[in-house]
Scaffold this motif. Structure first.
Motif, short mmCIF file in Angstrom:
data_model
loop_
_atom_site.label_atom_id
_atom_site.label_comp_id
_atom_site.label_asym_id
_atom_site.label_seq_id
_atom_site.Cartn_x
_atom_site.Cartn_y
_atom_site.Cartn_z
N UNK A 298 0.84 -1.20 0.00
CA UNK A 298 0.00 0.00 0.00
C UNK A 298 0.87 1.26 0.00
N UNK A 299 1.94 1.19 0.81
CA UNK A 299 2.86 2.34 0.84
C UNK A 299 3.57 2.45 -0.50
N UNK A 300 3.99 1.29 -1.02
CA UNK A 300 4.72 1.32 -2.28
C UNK A 300 3.86 1.87 -3.40
N UNK A 301 2.60 1.52 -3.37
CA UNK A 301 1.71 2.01 -4.42
C UNK A 301 1.61 3.53 -4.35
N UNK A 304 4.95 4.98 -5.49
CA UNK A 304 5.10 4.85 -6.95
C UNK A 304 4.20 5.85 -7.66
N UNK A 305 3.02 6.05 -7.10
CA UNK A 305 2.10 7.01 -7.69
C UNK A 305 2.72 8.41 -7.68
N UNK A 306 3.36 8.74 -6.56
CA UNK A 306 4.07 10.02 -6.47
C UNK A 306 5.16 10.10 -7.52
N UNK A 307 5.89 9.02 -7.66
CA UNK A 307 7.00 9.01 -8.60
C UNK A 307 6.47 9.24 -10.02
N UNK A 418 -3.16 16.91 -4.18
CA UNK A 418 -2.49 15.81 -3.47
C UNK A 418 -0.98 16.08 -3.46
N UNK A 419 -0.41 16.05 -2.27
CA UNK A 419 1.04 16.25 -2.15
C UNK A 419 1.77 15.06 -2.77
N UNK A 420 2.99 15.28 -3.21
CA UNK A 420 3.86 14.15 -3.56
C UNK A 420 4.92 14.09 -2.48
N UNK A 481 14.86 8.39 -6.71
CA UNK A 481 13.70 7.51 -6.62
C UNK A 481 14.12 6.04 -6.61
N UNK A 482 15.07 5.74 -7.51
CA UNK A 482 15.51 4.35 -7.61
C UNK A 482 16.12 3.92 -6.29
N UNK A 483 16.96 4.79 -5.72
CA UNK A 483 17.63 4.47 -4.46
C UNK A 483 16.62 4.33 -3.33
N UNK A 484 15.69 5.27 -3.31
CA UNK A 484 14.64 5.30 -2.31
C UNK A 484 13.82 4.02 -2.34
N UNK A 485 13.40 3.66 -3.55
CA UNK A 485 12.56 2.47 -3.70
C UNK A 485 13.33 1.21 -3.32
#
Lengths: 622, 242
Positions: A298-301, A304-307, A418-420, A481-485
């Protein structure tokens, strides 16, 4: 009495081993965690270790809990199987208390053995854990040198090993004490009988409390309420399990055709209490695993949506090299002018700040920002952000119509977006910003590479344009983003691995139950073999039983896990952590497949034992 | 009387345990379509003989034939198949799988073999044992005598070459026991079934066409058409018969 107990323990050696194994694993986890924790404390501790410690102690606690369930199960079965022997003890003069005590002593002996084994194995866990902390996503830093084994850890090991054992042996011990002397003379042990209404009542109450915690936690946004709720639900499943476990096994086995599948299915359904107890032990781990999977996906979704909404390629700011620490320092406007002149970039958007009334107010122009971020408005629209109006992010908390006071000016919230994870500043038109507090200065520049331009070339161009300005950093969002994910997914893997451990322990329970049942059913297996069941068919029958018991656990675990996972995601969605509830269907399907495979594995040894039953000895009259 | 071939033959069968010789060079032929009782005091080797004849136990020397198949040459898998297809069993106790209904217990050997039961034959067998109204019951819901009758039906259903019954009335009261014995007798008379029954009960042996007496691992007497009186006499004075 002690001698009788110890003799009994030796006679049931492999049983004691199976019983103690799970508890020993739990003790080992707790010991290893405490050892690494103590080592870290010696050096002043670290945040990473604290986090790991919390998680591991939780995992160890769950393991001990599962171990307690398995002890309860084996002790109950053993007492039932020993009815005649216990009756004999009563016949020759043992009183109820002595019989009770002999059962408790046996449990205690298993607990002591488990604690000792866990203490020894804990060193191994500590080594692995150290390596994990040193290399892992939590970035702990431990001093060199061996791990510390403190007296406190030893005490904890024995407490964690023995107390749950004794507690879970209480009910079987009471049942053993109730065995009448005449039971020694009876041919067949009396059946366990019906469930008492008091048990059903208590179970229903526990279920009601557990389920009520779900909407309550979501409504009050108190995630901690889910903890007692889950405990209560677990208790309810244990108490009410016998009512439905047998039927559930029967339903899950419905697709099975043929006499072997049918027999296995009926065996799984034949002692609902035992199936329920085993499935509950497995359920704990699977429910946790499901919950963790749901929360992480759920968090990842949301992340990812933010990304996906964020089209910023390079962000330039006067910050330090660490992208997670943002220092608010103004940029030289000349740098922004140079960036705007670069043909490699299609958009350069600045977040500008003004000093007003002692505070700094920062905002971006909504029309400009829309070029680098997909603005999702939950109220109002881009067009609504006009003179005197402001758009705030949903993290700000203000609703449309509310007032945002900046210096002497009152701005009316006309839109909410919606914030990112990267952007949650207020949005007002550039001209309006200047009107509020004088000349705005740029704080950061968000740039987007023009279509068809090579990213590497664009990066060099941006670097060249900012080269002359000290303190400016160019920050590659895609890499970030890649590092974060990757970090996030690593953490997810660690959590999942830890909770999967609890599920694996539950499978020990399945193996134990099957092994115990097989001892009970020697004669039945012998009969089946005598009338023409092949070894392979017999093994298959036991495997079917194992898989069905495991699947009952999976069904319960997934149900409870999805309910509480949904609630946890709903609570998180209201926190600063972006979360969007999503059902990780693939992961859940994988759990079911793995549980099936693991059920087969857990049944492997019992199936071999069953196939080895000596037909002659089994069918020959006693 | 010229029987074509014996249903079961033991040729020079010996079986030794570390402390005792259970069977000592035993040779017997079991007549097809008749009921043979095997008698003897406990420890005489009668159960061991039955187990060896039925392929449940291996022999140390000699050979056992079911029809013309030598059991000694068979591996575990073939033995299992032979038990399933050619041999029926009725044990003293614990004859039925507790999770299966009476009807399911009866057809179990066929289902294990992957064969679909012949309805007419199954109906006839069930009719013969007189349990048509108890088919849906679990073993726990049946009396001891009823359970044994279900076991007899199961033994008959695969049309085996021979039915072995090991003390089939040992756990029953005399009335229920008489019912089971009459049923076994009917299997022989009506279906031409070969039956071998181990028993220590002279009354049970009285239902047989032939009685074999064992003592210390040897066949010491072979009595055609035994009456209860004769059997009692032989059991009382076994030494004289040798």
């Amino acid at each position: 009495m002690i001698r009788v107990t110890l003799r009994g323990l030796r006679a049931r050696g492999w049983r004691a081993l199976l019983t103690g194994l799970t508890a020993a694993v739990g003790v080992a986890i707790v010991v290893g965690t405490l050892m690494v924790g103590d080592t870290a404390d010696r050096s002043g501790g670290s945040e990473g270790v604290d986090l790991v410690r919390t998680i591991m102690l939780l995992a160890g606690g769950v393991a001990v809990l599962v171990g307690g369930f398995i002890v309860n199960l084996t002790m109950s079965v053993t007492v039932a199987q020993r009815t005649r022997e216990l009756g004999l003890l009563r016949c020759i003069g043992a009183d109820r208390r002595q019989v009770r005590r002999s059962v408790l002593l046996e449990a205690l002996a298993v607990g002591v053995l488990a604690a000792a084994a866990g203490l020894a194995a804990g060193h191994g866990v500590a080594v692995v854990l150290r390596a994990a902390v040193d290399a892992g996503p939590f970035q702990g830093d431990l001093p060199a040198g061996g791990s510390v084994l403190s007296g406190r850890t030893v005490v904890a090991a024995f407490a964690v090993g023995c107390l749950p054992m004794l507690l879970s042996a209480l009910a079987p011990a009471r049942r053993a004490g109730r065995v009448a002397p005449v039971a020694a003379l009876r041919e067949v042990a009396p059946s366990a009988g019906r469930m008492r209404p008091r048990r059903i009542g208590a179970g229903a109450l526990a279920l009601a409390v557990g389920l009520a915690a779900l909407p309550l936690a979501v409504a009050t946004r108190q995630g901690l309420l889910l903890l007692p709720g889950a405990a209560s639900t677990l208790l309810a499943v244990r108490l009410l399990g016998p009512l439905f476990a047998g039927r559930l096994a029967d339903v899950l086995g419905a697709p099975l055709r043929g006499v072997v599948g049918g027999l296995g299915r009926r065996n799984a359904a034949r002692s609902p209490d035992r199936t329920a107890a085993t499935a509950t032990a497995l359920m704990i781990g699977l429910a946790l695993l499901t919950l963790v999977s749901i929360v992480f996906s759920s968090i990842e979704k949301a992340v990812l949506n933010d990304v996906h909404r964020d089209h910023v390629d390079f962000q330039v700011w006067a910050g330090g090299p660490d992208p997670t620490v943002r220092r608010a320092a103004p940029m030289d406007p000349e740098a922004v002018r140079r960036l705007r002149a670069l043909p490699e970039l299609s958009a350069v958007v600045t977040v500008d700040c003004v000093a007003t009334g002692g505070a700094t107010f920062c905002a971006a122009d909504p029309a400009q920002l829309a070029r680098v971020v997909d603005l999702e408005f939950s109220a109002g629209s881009l067009a609504a952000v006009t003179s005197g109006g402001v758009a705030v992010s949903d993290r700000d908390g203000r609703a449309p119509g509310a007032t945002l006071r900046v210096g002497d000016a009152d701005l009316t919230v006309t839109a909410v977006y919606r914030a990112t994870d990267n952007f949650n500043a207020a949005l007002i038109p550039s001209a309006e910003l200047a009107r509020i507090g004088g000349a705005p200065y740029p704080m950061t520049a968000l740039t987007r590479v023009a279509p068809g331009v090579d990213r590497g070339a664009a990066r060099s161009a941006v670097a060249r344009a900012t080269a002359g300005f000290p303190g400016l950093d160019v920050h590659d969002r895609a890499a970030f983003h890649a590092h974060d994910l990757a970090q996030f997914r690593n953490a997810g893997r660690v959590y999942r691995a830890l909770t999967a451990l609890a599920a694996v322990l539950g499978l020990f329970g399945v193996a134990t139950t099957l092994a115990l049942s097989i001892v009970e059913r020697r004669r039945e297996f012998g009969l089946l073999r005598a009338v023409g069941m092949g070894r392979r068919q017999l093994r298959a029958m036991v495997r079917v039983e194992g898989v069905l018991i495991a699947l009952v656990g999976a069904a319960l675990g997934l149900t409870v896990g999805v309910l509480f996972g949904w609630a946890a995601a709903a609570v998180l969605a209201h926190s600063s952590q972006p979360t969007r509830f999503t059902l990780p269907v693939g992961a859940l399907a994988a759990i079911v497949v793995l549980v099936t495979a693991a059920g087969l594995l857990a049944a492997a040894v019992p199936a071999r034992l069953a196939a080895r039953v000596d037909v002659l000895r089994a069918v020959a009259a006693e | 009387m010229s029987e074509p071939v014996a249903a079961v033959r033991a040729v020079g069968v010996s079986k030794r345990y570390p402390t005792v010789t259970a069977l000592d060079d035993v040779s017997v032929e079991i007549d097809t379509g008749r009921m043979t009782a095997v008698l003897g005091p406990s420890g005489s080797g009668k159960s061991t003989l039955l187990h060896c004849l039925a392929g449940l136990d291996t022999v140390d020397s000699g050979a056992v034939y079911i029809g013309d198949v030598n059991l000694c040459g068979l591996d575990e898998r073939r033995l299992t198949r032979l038990r399933r297809d050619r041999i029926g069993f009725v044990f003293q106790s614990f004859n039925l799988v507790p999770t299966l209904t009476a009807a399911e217990n009866v057809v179990l050997p066929l289902r294990l073999a992957g064969r679909s039961p012949e309805r007419a034959w199954v109906a006839r067998v069930i009719d013969a044992v007189g349990l048509a109204d108890r088919l849906g019951h679990r073993p726990a819901e049946l009396s001891g005598g009823q359970q044994q009758r279900v076991a007899v039906a199961r033994a008959l259903v695969a049309r085996p070459a021979v039915v072995f019954a090991d003390e089939p009335t040992g756990n029953l009261d005399s009335l229920a026991g008489a019912g089971v014995l009459a049923l076994l007798r009917r299997c022989v008379d009506e279906f031409g079934q070969t039956v071998v029954m181990v028993t220590h009960d002279p009354i049970a042996a009285g239902h047989a066409d032939r009685a074999l007496f064992l003592r210390d691992g040897r066949v010491v007497d072979d009595l055609p058409s035994p009456g209860v009186e004769q059997v009692l006499e032989r059991l009382r004075a076994p030494r004289a018969a040798a």
